[in-house]
Design a protein around this motif. Structure first.
Motif, mmCIF file in Angstrom:
data_model
loop_
_atom_site.group_PDB
_atom_site.id
_atom_site.type_symbol
_atom_site.label_atom_id
_atom_site.label_comp_id
_atom_site.label_asym_id
_atom_site.label_seq_id
_atom_site.Cartn_x
_atom_site.Cartn_y
_atom_site.Cartn_z
ATOM 1 N N LEU A 59 -8.777 11.616 -8.590
ATOM 2 C CA LEU A 59 -7.193 10.546 -8.424
ATOM 3 C C LEU A 59 -7.750 9.829 -8.237
ATOM 4 C CD1 LEU A 59 -5.207 13.808 -7.602
ATOM 5 C CD2 LEU A 59 -5.909 13.037 -9.437
ATOM 6 N N TRP A 60 -7.323 8.455 -8.844
ATOM 7 C CA TRP A 60 -7.090 7.180 -8.210
ATOM 8 C C TRP A 60 -5.764 6.635 -8.184
ATOM 9 C CZ3 TRP A 60 -11.609 4.645 -5.643
ATOM 10 C CH2 TRP A 60 -11.175 3.026 -5.709
ATOM 11 N N PRO A 61 -5.101 5.671 -7.315
ATOM 12 C CA PRO A 61 -3.468 5.056 -7.460
ATOM 13 C C PRO A 61 -3.739 4.287 -9.308
ATOM 14 C CG PRO A 61 -5.043 4.787 -6.070
ATOM 15 C CD PRO A 61 -6.042 5.469 -6.309
ATOM 16 N N GLU A 62 -2.399 4.251 -9.305
ATOM 17 C CA GLU A 62 -2.250 3.336 -10.514
ATOM 18 C C GLU A 62 -1.451 2.064 -9.592
ATOM 19 O OE1 GLU A 62 0.129 5.115 -13.332
ATOM 20 O OE2 GLU A 62 -1.131 7.115 -13.641
ATOM 21 N N TYR A 63 -1.909 0.838 -9.877
ATOM 22 C CA TYR A 63 -2.214 -0.116 -10.002
ATOM 23 C C TYR A 63 -0.657 -0.868 -11.059
ATOM 24 C CZ TYR A 63 -5.010 0.383 -5.768
ATOM 25 O OH TYR A 63 -5.857 1.050 -4.720
ATOM 26 N N SER A 64 0.005 -2.034 -9.792
ATOM 27 C CA SER A 64 0.582 -2.830 -10.461
ATOM 28 C C SER A 64 0.059 -4.339 -10.574
ATOM 29 C CB SER A 64 2.409 -2.837 -10.198
ATOM 30 O OG SER A 64 2.559 -3.118 -8.715
ATOM 31 N N GLY A 65 0.517 -4.530 -11.239
ATOM 32 C CA GLY A 65 0.098 -6.171 -11.673
ATOM 33 C C GLY A 65 0.214 -7.082 -10.274
ATOM 34 N N GLU A 66 1.194 -7.254 -9.604
ATOM 35 C CA GLU A 66 2.560 -7.519 -8.470
ATOM 36 C C GLU A 66 0.792 -7.071 -7.694
ATOM 37 O OE1 GLU A 66 5.755 -7.271 -11.182
ATOM 38 O OE2 GLU A 66 3.947 -5.941 -11.039
ATOM 39 N N GLU A 67 0.404 -6.150 -7.693
ATOM 40 C CA GLU A 67 -0.072 -5.551 -6.936
ATOM 41 C C GLU A 67 -1.395 -5.961 -6.707
ATOM 42 O OE1 GLU A 67 1.336 -1.022 -4.754
ATOM 43 O OE2 GLU A 67 0.854 -1.164 -6.664
ATOM 44 N N ILE A 68 -2.007 -5.732 -7.919
ATOM 45 C CA ILE A 68 -3.780 -7.240 -8.194
ATOM 46 C C ILE A 68 -3.945 -8.491 -8.058
ATOM 47 C CG2 ILE A 68 -5.291 -7.106 -10.256
ATOM 48 C CD1 ILE A 68 -5.060 -4.479 -9.083
ATOM 49 N N SER A 147 2.896 -6.165 -17.663
ATOM 50 C CA SER A 147 3.300 -8.024 -17.588
ATOM 51 C C SER A 147 4.128 -8.336 -15.904
ATOM 52 C CB SER A 147 4.340 -8.437 -18.634
ATOM 53 O OG SER A 147 5.148 -10.033 -19.148
ATOM 54 N N VAL A 148 3.753 -9.856 -15.632
ATOM 55 C CA VAL A 148 3.984 -9.486 -15.001
ATOM 56 C C VAL A 148 5.420 -10.702 -15.052
ATOM 57 C CG1 VAL A 148 3.907 -10.575 -12.430
ATOM 58 C CG2 VAL A 148 1.937 -8.995 -13.527
ATOM 59 N N ASN A 149 6.363 -10.821 -14.488
ATOM 60 C CA ASN A 149 7.373 -12.317 -14.382
ATOM 61 C C ASN A 149 7.080 -13.795 -14.351
ATOM 62 O OD1 ASN A 149 9.436 -13.670 -13.032
ATOM 63 N ND2 ASN A 149 10.262 -12.677 -14.757
ATOM 64 N N ALA A 150 6.962 -14.007 -15.121
ATOM 65 C CA ALA A 150 6.240 -15.710 -14.993
ATOM 66 C C ALA A 150 7.079 -16.415 -13.961
ATOM 67 C CB ALA A 150 6.139 -16.062 -16.020
ATOM 68 N N GLY A 151 8.101 -16.332 -13.845
ATOM 69 C CA GLY A 151 8.588 -17.353 -12.867
ATOM 70 C C GLY A 151 7.838 -16.531 -11.016
ATOM 71 N N GLU A 152 8.399 -15.433 -11.142
ATOM 72 C CA GLU A 152 7.476 -14.750 -9.958
ATOM 73 C C GLU A 152 5.923 -15.721 -9.315
ATOM 74 O OE1 GLU A 152 7.810 -10.870 -10.356
ATOM 75 O OE2 GLU A 152 9.762 -10.370 -9.539
ATOM 76 N N VAL A 153 5.219 -15.773 -10.786
ATOM 77 C CA VAL A 153 3.476 -15.709 -10.804
ATOM 78 C C VAL A 153 3.785 -17.309 -10.202
ATOM 79 C CG1 VAL A 153 1.554 -15.964 -12.193
ATOM 80 C CG2 VAL A 153 3.263 -13.962 -12.046
ATOM 81 N N ILE A 154 4.759 -18.119 -10.525
ATOM 82 C CA ILE A 154 4.692 -19.799 -10.248
ATOM 83 C C ILE A 154 4.930 -19.904 -9.288
ATOM 84 C CG2 ILE A 154 6.157 -22.111 -10.888
ATOM 85 C CD1 ILE A 154 3.571 -21.085 -13.269
ATOM 86 N N ARG A 155 5.831 -18.736 -8.738
ATOM 87 C CA ARG A 155 7.009 -19.370 -7.303
ATOM 88 C C ARG A 155 5.571 -18.869 -6.226
ATOM 89 N NH1 ARG A 155 11.228 -17.575 -8.795
ATOM 90 N NH2 ARG A 155 10.998 -15.214 -8.147
ATOM 91 N N GLU A 218 5.205 -11.711 -0.417
ATOM 92 C CA GLU A 218 6.739 -11.464 -0.890
ATOM 93 C C GLU A 218 7.076 -11.545 -1.961
ATOM 94 O OE1 GLU A 218 8.215 -12.263 2.671
ATOM 95 O OE2 GLU A 218 7.016 -10.631 4.336
ATOM 96 N N VAL A 219 6.638 -12.678 -2.869
ATOM 97 C CA VAL A 219 7.339 -12.917 -3.974
ATOM 98 C C VAL A 219 7.714 -11.941 -4.708
ATOM 99 C CG1 VAL A 219 7.560 -14.624 -5.696
ATOM 100 C CG2 VAL A 219 6.904 -15.328 -3.355
ATOM 101 N N PHE A 220 6.986 -10.958 -4.959
ATOM 102 C CA PHE A 220 7.153 -9.983 -5.562
ATOM 103 C C PHE A 220 7.574 -9.123 -5.095
ATOM 104 C CE2 PHE A 220 2.153 -11.494 -6.780
ATOM 105 C CZ PHE A 220 3.102 -12.709 -8.149
ATOM 106 N N VAL A 221 7.410 -8.209 -3.686
ATOM 107 C CA VAL A 221 8.270 -7.646 -3.682
ATOM 108 C C VAL A 221 9.831 -7.970 -2.584
ATOM 109 C CG1 VAL A 221 6.584 -6.349 -3.106
ATOM 110 C CG2 VAL A 221 7.312 -7.780 -1.387
#
Length: 260
Positions: A59-68, A147-155, A218-221
């Motif tokens: 069992l391996w945790p499933e990560y989100s793009g934001e967590e990566i 897909s990670v929100n572009a606005g969040e990635v830029i910030r 914290e932009v992602f959370v």
């Protein structure tokens, strides 16, 4: 500022000649690619080489793009800063030691132009490297995860970029003030070690340049302390200006120590 453009061209040619404009971006891009690929395929790798009993499940945790993205930031916080310090710890002190600065100091140059030319070029190289690393990660994250929100990635990248500018300015200011070895030691102490201190007891304050990587994450959370966030940005910007002033002054004061 006397000779700023000339010094800017000189610094760019020097960084090109020693291939820092090539290998530093490659380091950040490679880590940016490795992080999402490793996290995606690691469960399969562990199954194939883990010598697990037949029928058992891994069992391996499933990560989100934001967590990566946040995981990659952790890599940059240690390896990335180490690369920056080791690459540029002798940017000014090294020129004094080898005597190459003599060719500059005998000319009617402004020490402000001298320091700022290095500051602009080095920040340009490092920021471009960090951005390329994050954009490479973003590409693979969108393919392998979500897909990670572009606005969040830029910030996220914008906030982290201010932290990178702070780190580069610390390295250059110490390089202008001390010998190469001392500059490297103090730079690592002020950037990496102070981060560890902040992670251990930083819950008691919310305003600090060392909080910027945390605020970037914290932009992602969506749980950013708005007041602490903006005050930390202001403090970091003021610290950068003070360090630039110190770097210019110490470049001038220590010019007499240049090896002839």
């Amino acid at each position: 500022m006397t000779g700023f453009l000339t010094l800017l061209q000189k610094e760019w040619k020097e960084q090109t000649r020693n291939f820092k404009v090539l290998w530093i971006p490659l380091v950040f891009i490679i880590f940016g690619i490795i992080e999402p690929i490793t996290n995606h395929y690691l469960p399969e790798i562990m199954k194939s080489v883990g010598n697990m009993p037949e029928g058992s499940e891994f069992l391996w945790p499933e990560y989100s793009g934001e967590e990566i993205f946040m995981s990659l930031l952790g890599q940059y916080q240690f390896i990335g800063i180490l690369v920056i310090v080791l690459a540029f710890m002798g940017a000014i002190s090294g020129e004094r030691k080898t005597g190459t600065a003599t060719l500059l100091y005998v000319r009617p140059i402004s020490f402000r132009a001298y320091f700022l030319s290095k500051w602009v070029v080095i920040n340009g190289i490092v920021l471009a490297s960090v951005w390329l690393g994050f954009f490479a990660a973003w590409y693979y994250i969108s393919i392998l995860f979500n897909s990670v929100n572009a606005g969040e990635v830029i910030r996220f990248i914008a906030v982290y970029s201010l932290w990178i500018i702070f780190v580069v300015t610390v390295v250059l200011a110490f390089s202008a003030t001390f010998s190469t070895g001392v500059a490297a030691t103090l730079s690592l102490l002020l950037t990496i070690v102070f981060q560890l201190v902040d992670s251990l007891i930083g819950a008691y304050w919310t305003i600090s340049p060392w909080k910027l990587p945390q605020y970037a994450s914290e932009v992602f959370v969506g749980s950013t302390d708005t007041a602490g966030f903006w005050w930390s940005i202001c403090v970091a910007a003021i610290a950068v200006l003070i360090l630039i002033f110190i770097g210019v002054m110490m470049s001038k004061r220590n010019s007499a120590k240049t090896t002839v």
